[in-house]
Design an enzyme around this catalytic site. Structure first.
Site, PDB file in Angstrom:
ATOM      1  CD  GLU A   1       0.263   6.974  25.605  1.00 12.84           C
ATOM      2  OE1 GLU A   1      -1.260   7.038  25.197  1.00 12.84           O
ATOM      3  OE2 GLU A   1       0.425   5.797  26.048  1.00 12.84           O
TER       4      GLU A   1
ATOM      5  CB  SER B   1       2.295  -1.786  33.674  1.00 10.35           C
ATOM      6  OG  SER B   1       2.805  -1.201  32.485  1.00 10.35           O
TER       7      SER B   1
ATOM      8  N   GLY C   1      -4.439   2.148  31.613  1.00 12.45           N
ATOM      9  CA  GLY C   1      -4.498   2.003  29.921  1.00 12.45           C
ATOM     10  C   GLY C   1      -4.985   0.576  29.557  1.00 12.45           C
ATOM     11  N   GLY C   2      -3.955  -0.289  29.279  1.00  4.62           N
ATOM     12  CA  GLY C   2      -4.154  -1.619  28.641  1.00  4.62           C
ATOM     13  C   GLY C   2      -5.295  -2.364  29.564  1.00  4.62           C
TER      14      GLY C   2
ATOM     15  CG  ASN D   1      -5.807   6.996  28.656  1.00  8.33           C
ATOM     16  OD1 ASN D   1      -6.681   7.203  27.987  1.00  8.33           O
ATOM     17  ND2 ASN D   1      -4.590   6.956  28.850  1.00  8.33           N
ATOM     18  CD1 TRP D   2     -10.680   1.919  27.809  1.00  2.00           C
ATOM     19  CD2 TRP D   2     -12.391   2.381  26.471  1.00  2.00           C
ATOM     20  NE1 TRP D   2     -11.772   1.118  28.191  1.00  2.00           N
ATOM     21  CE2 TRP D   2     -12.828   1.656  27.313  1.00  2.00           C
ATOM     22  CE3 TRP D   2     -13.479   3.088  25.582  1.00  2.00           C
ATOM     23  CZ2 TRP D   2     -14.042   0.909  27.209  1.00  2.00           C
ATOM     24  CZ3 TRP D   2     -14.615   2.373  25.597  1.00  2.00           C
ATOM     25  CH2 TRP D   2     -15.103   1.368  26.612  1.00  2.00           C
ATOM     26  CE  LYS D   3      -2.758   4.117  26.890  1.00  2.00           C
ATOM     27  NZ  LYS D   3      -1.154   3.788  27.219  1.00  2.00           N
TER      28      LYS D   3
ATOM     29  N   GLY E   1       2.544   1.108  29.390  1.00  2.00           N
ATOM     30  CA  GLY E   1       2.086   0.177  28.221  1.00  2.00           C
ATOM     31  C   GLY E   1       3.335  -0.825  28.121  1.00  2.00           C
TER      32      GLY E   1
ATOM     33  CG  HIS F   1      -1.639  10.181  28.732  1.00  2.00           C
ATOM     34  ND1 HIS F   1      -0.465   9.338  28.236  1.00  2.00           N
ATOM     35  CD2 HIS F   1      -1.874   9.227  29.514  1.00  2.00           C
ATOM     36  CE1 HIS F   1      -0.253   8.134  28.328  1.00  2.00           C
ATOM     37  NE2 HIS F   1      -1.274   7.841  29.427  1.00  2.00           N
TER      38      HIS F   1
ATOM     39  CD  GLU G   1      -0.331   7.801  33.392  1.00  2.00           C
ATOM     40  OE1 GLU G   1      -1.277   6.771  33.812  1.00  2.00           O
ATOM     41  OE2 GLU G   1      -0.353   8.204  32.487  1.00  2.00           O
TER      42      GLU G   1
HETATM   43  C1  PEP Z   1      -2.012   5.118  30.808  1.00  2.00           C
HETATM   44  O1  PEP Z   1      -2.418   5.077  29.503  1.00  2.00           O
HETATM   45  O2  PEP Z   1      -2.114   6.246  31.264  1.00  2.00           O
HETATM   46  C2  PEP Z   1      -1.329   3.929  31.142  1.00  2.00           C
HETATM   47  C3  PEP Z   1      -0.864   3.859  32.547  1.00  2.00           C
HETATM   48  O3  PEP Z   1      -1.412   2.650  30.618  1.00  2.00           O
HETATM   49  P1  PEP Z   1      -0.686   1.210  30.865  1.00  2.00           P
HETATM   50  O4  PEP Z   1      -1.838   0.990  32.020  1.00  2.00           O
HETATM   51  O5  PEP Z   1      -1.247   0.530  29.593  1.00  2.00           O
HETATM   52  O6  PEP Z   1       0.425   1.299  31.318  1.00  2.00           O
END
Ligand code: PEP
Length: 258
Positions: free
Chosen positions: A102, A218, A239-240, A13-15, A178, A100, A172
């Site tokens: 966010e 994460s 994500g990251g 997930n590049w956001k 993040g 999500h 999640e």
């Molecule tokens: C996400 O954006 O869904 C996510 C899990 O981010 P991260 O891996 O950075 O925690």
């Protein structure tokens, strides 16, 4: 993971990251790290809507599909700035992230809009990745199980069993997104098992065991193997670490073991 009954899916997930130019560079870089194209797990990266076409071309021969990070639930009309399910489908998108945390936190997404989006994506023939998760406060208050069960039931309201097979649920925990704080494999595995139990109660055992449930929060190259070893964790939403080719490839490799 349990490949006998369901597919393993690793999704980035590049956001709101990566320009079209950076997308092309990422594809070149990841090509250098991918030893073999992922065989045992389905791999995709959800990118900003404006980069979908670029990513489709750039990832074409890598066996990495391109997903979307959001969709609007109406079919068409006066909704300035929104993107419909048919528009995504027409670009060749197969997976769409919905709900999500966010989007729930910054863009007023609710369980009700999540449910409408799930129907829109399914009706267009695509696969929703439905995000659920508790806040730290909810976990500490001891209401994680009830909270997640409610989110799952609301998201799936009105979804028939034959379409449920196309849904992925991503657990999640908000406090792990993040933040570098990962849920332990046991914590993550426990909630994912509860999600499957919720689906079982609604749809029966046969359908429940066919549904892919991801963990997200994460997930990285160091913890992926342990998380994916949990029987009810069938992949990751990342994500990251999905922004760094070598880290994302290491996660794919952890999921791609025979
Ligand atoms: C996400 O954006 O869904 C996510 C899990 O981010 P991260 O891996 O950075 O925690």
């Amino acid at each position: 993971m349990n490949r006998r009954y369901r597919k393993t899916v690793i999704a980035g997930n590049w956001k709101m990251n990566m320009t079209a130019t950076e997308t092309k560079k990422f594809a070149e870089d990841i090509r250098k790290h991918l030893e073999a194209r992922p065989k045992w797990c389905e791999t995709l990266i959800c990118v900003p809507a404006c980069n979908i076409s670029t990513a489709m071309k750039a990832f074409k021969d890598l066996r990495i599909s391109v997903g979307a990070e959001n969709v609007y639930f109406e079919e068409k009309g006066a909704y300035t700035g929104e993107v419909s399910a048919d528009m995504l489908k027409d670009l060749g998108v197969k997976y769409v992230i919905i709900g999500h945390s966010e989007r729930r936190q910054y863009f007023c997404e609710t369980d009700s809009t999540v449910n409408k989006k799930v129907h829109a994506v399914l009706n267009a023939g695509m696969n929703p990745i439905i995000c659920v998760g508790e806040s730290l406060e909810q976990r500490e208050t001891g209401i994680t199980s009830e909270w997640i069960a409610l989110q799952v039931k609301s998201a799936l309201f009105g979804v028939p069993a034959d379409k449920l097979r196309r849904c992925i649920i991503a657990y999640e925990p908000i406090w792990a997104i993040g933040t570098g704080k990962t849920a332990t494999a046991e914590q993550a595995g426990e909630v994912c098992s509860e999600i499957r139990a919720t689906i079982r109660a609604l749809y029966g055992a046969r359908v429940a065991r066919s549904v892919t449930i991801q963990y997200g929060g994460s997930m990285n190259e160091k913890n992926a193997e342990e998380l994916l070893a949990q029987p009810d964790i069938d992949g990751g939403l990342i994500g990251g670490a999905a922004l760094v080719p070598e880290k994302f490839v290491a996660i794919i490799n952890a999921a791609n073991q025979e």
